[in-house]
Design a protein around this motif. Structure first.
Motif, PDB file in Angstrom:
ATOM      1  N   UNK A  47       0.804  -1.214   0.049  1.00 26.88           N
ATOM      2  CA  UNK A  47      -0.101   0.032   0.005  1.00 26.88           C
ATOM      3  C   UNK A  47       0.876   1.252   0.232  1.00 26.88           C
ATOM      4  N   UNK A  48       1.973   1.238  -0.535  1.00 31.75           N
ATOM      5  CA  UNK A  48       2.921   2.329  -0.766  1.00 31.75           C
ATOM      6  C   UNK A  48       3.817   2.684   0.623  1.00 31.75           C
ATOM      7  N   UNK A  49       3.883   1.925   1.615  1.00 34.46           N
ATOM      8  CA  UNK A  49       4.477   2.130   2.577  1.00 34.46           C
ATOM      9  C   UNK A  49       5.067   0.910   3.357  1.00 34.46           C
ATOM     10  N   UNK A  50       5.848   0.897   4.410  1.00 36.64           N
ATOM     11  CA  UNK A  50       6.298  -0.151   5.063  1.00 36.64           C
ATOM     12  C   UNK A  50       5.481  -0.367   6.335  1.00 36.64           C
ATOM     13  N   UNK A  51       5.405  -1.794   6.752  1.00 33.69           N
ATOM     14  CA  UNK A  51       4.622  -2.275   7.854  1.00 33.69           C
ATOM     15  C   UNK A  51       5.382  -3.402   8.688  1.00 33.69           C
ATOM     16  N   UNK A  52       4.962  -3.244   9.794  1.00 33.15           N
ATOM     17  CA  UNK A  52       5.981  -4.351  10.899  1.00 33.15           C
ATOM     18  C   UNK A  52       4.693  -5.151  11.408  1.00 33.15           C
ATOM     19  N   UNK A  53       4.810  -6.412  11.383  1.00 26.71           N
ATOM     20  CA  UNK A  53       3.788  -7.232  12.103  1.00 26.71           C
ATOM     21  C   UNK A  53       4.652  -7.975  13.068  1.00 26.71           C
ATOM     22  N   UNK A  54       4.146  -7.919  14.299  1.00 28.37           N
ATOM     23  CA  UNK A  54       4.529  -8.523  15.531  1.00 28.37           C
ATOM     24  C   UNK A  54       3.580  -9.686  16.032  1.00 28.37           C
ATOM     25  N   UNK A  55       3.830 -10.694  16.395  1.00 27.59           N
ATOM     26  CA  UNK A  55       3.094 -11.831  16.868  1.00 27.59           C
ATOM     27  C   UNK A  55       3.677 -12.260  18.014  1.00 27.59           C
ATOM     28  N   UNK A  56       2.635 -12.034  19.075  1.00 24.42           N
ATOM     29  CA  UNK A  56       3.044 -12.586  20.527  1.00 24.42           C
ATOM     30  C   UNK A  56       1.787 -13.442  21.035  1.00 24.42           C
ATOM     31  N   UNK A  57       2.229 -14.098  22.247  1.00 23.30           N
ATOM     32  CA  UNK A  57       1.380 -14.557  23.119  1.00 23.30           C
ATOM     33  C   UNK A  57       1.160 -14.243  24.375  1.00 23.30           C
ATOM     34  N   UNK A  58       0.061 -14.136  24.769  1.00 20.08           N
ATOM     35  CA  UNK A  58      -0.218 -13.812  26.162  1.00 20.08           C
ATOM     36  C   UNK A  58      -0.750 -15.096  26.930  1.00 20.08           C
TER      37      UNK A  58
END
Length: 207
Positions: A47-58
Motif C-alpha cells: 500500500x505504498x509504505x512499510x508495515x511491521x507485524x509482531x506476533x505475540x502470545x499472552x
C-alpha cells in the motif's frame, strides 16, 4: 505475628466466600499475565509504505469457582500487532471479521491460536496484505463454503485482505483443496505455500 496471620486467613476466607456466593452455580476470574514474542517481527512493503507485524502470545491465569470447589488453568491468546511506518499500532487480532449471508460482517474472536510451526498468519500478494485464519466454519460465518475439505479437527482455511482504510480484515473466501497437479509441487517456503492456497481460493457462497 500470630494475630496477623489469623487476620489474613480470616480476610482470605471472607473473600473466598464472597466470590463463591457471587458465582452461584459457577463463574471464572481471569488475571492478565505476561506477553511473549512468538516470532521475530516481519516487515512488508504494501500500500505504498512499510508495515511491521509482531506476533505475540499472552498467558493469563483463569480461576474457576463451582460452589465451594475452585481450580485454575493457564489461558493462552495470540496477539497480532500491525504497525505502519507513519501511524500507530493496529491490534489486528481484534480487527478480523467475516462476511455473513445478509451482507453484514461479524467479528471473529480468538482467531490466531491455531498456526503451524513457522507459519505467520499474514503474507503479501502483490501490493496487498492477506491473512489466513483456520477455524470451524460455523464459528466464522453462516455462508456456505462448498467444496471445503475440513481438517480432522473440523476446521477450514479462510482468507481475507487487509484494508488500510478501515484497518480491518474481512474473511470472504476459503480454500477448497488443492488440484491434483498442484500437490506434486516441490517444497515451498511458508509464504509461497499460502500464496498457492490463496490462488486456489473460492468466494464464500452467501446466496
Amino acid at each position: 505475628m500470630r494475630i496477623h496471620w489469623r487476620m489474613a486467613g480470616t480476610a482470605f476466607l471472607a473473600l473466598f466466600m464472597a466470590v463463591v456466593a457471587g458465582c452461584g452455580s459457577g463463574c471464572s476470574v481471569t488475571s492478565s499475565g505476561k506477553e511473549y514474542r512468538l516470532r521475530d517481527p516481519q516487515e512488508f512493503r504494501a500500500y505504498g509504505r512499510r508495515w511491521t507485524l509482531t506476533f505475540l502470545e499472552r498467558t493469563d491465569s483463569e480461576y474457576y469457582f463451582f460452589g465451594i470447589t475452585a481450580g485454575g488453568a493457564p489461558r493462552y491468546r495470540s496477539l497480532l500487532y500491525l504497525v505502519p511506518e507513519d501511524g500507530k499500532r493496529i491490534e489486528l487480532h481484534d480487527r478480523i471479521f467475516a462476511l455473513q449471508r445478509d451482507g453484514s460482517v461479524k467479528r471473529v474472536r480468538d482467531c490466531c491460536g491455531n498456526y503451524e510451526s513457522g507459519s505467520v498468519p499474514v503474507f503479501q500478494v502483490n501490493d496487498q496484505l492477506v491473512m489466513h485464519v483456520r477455524a470451524a466454519p460455523d464459528k466464522v460465518t453462516d455462508c456456505a463454503a462448498y467444496g471445503a475439505n475440513p481438517s480432522r479437527s473440523g476446521t477450514a482455511l479462510f482468507f481475507g485482505r487487509f484494508d488500510p482504510g478501515s484497518q480491518r480484515v474481512v474473511l470472504d473466501s476459503f480454500f477448497p483443496g488443492l488440484r491434483s497437479g498442484d500437490q506434486d509441487t516441490p517444497t515451498r517456503s511458508p509464504d509461497d505455500y499460502y500464496r498457492l492456497l490463496y490462488q486456489n481460493r473460492l468466494p464464500l457462497n452467501c446466496q
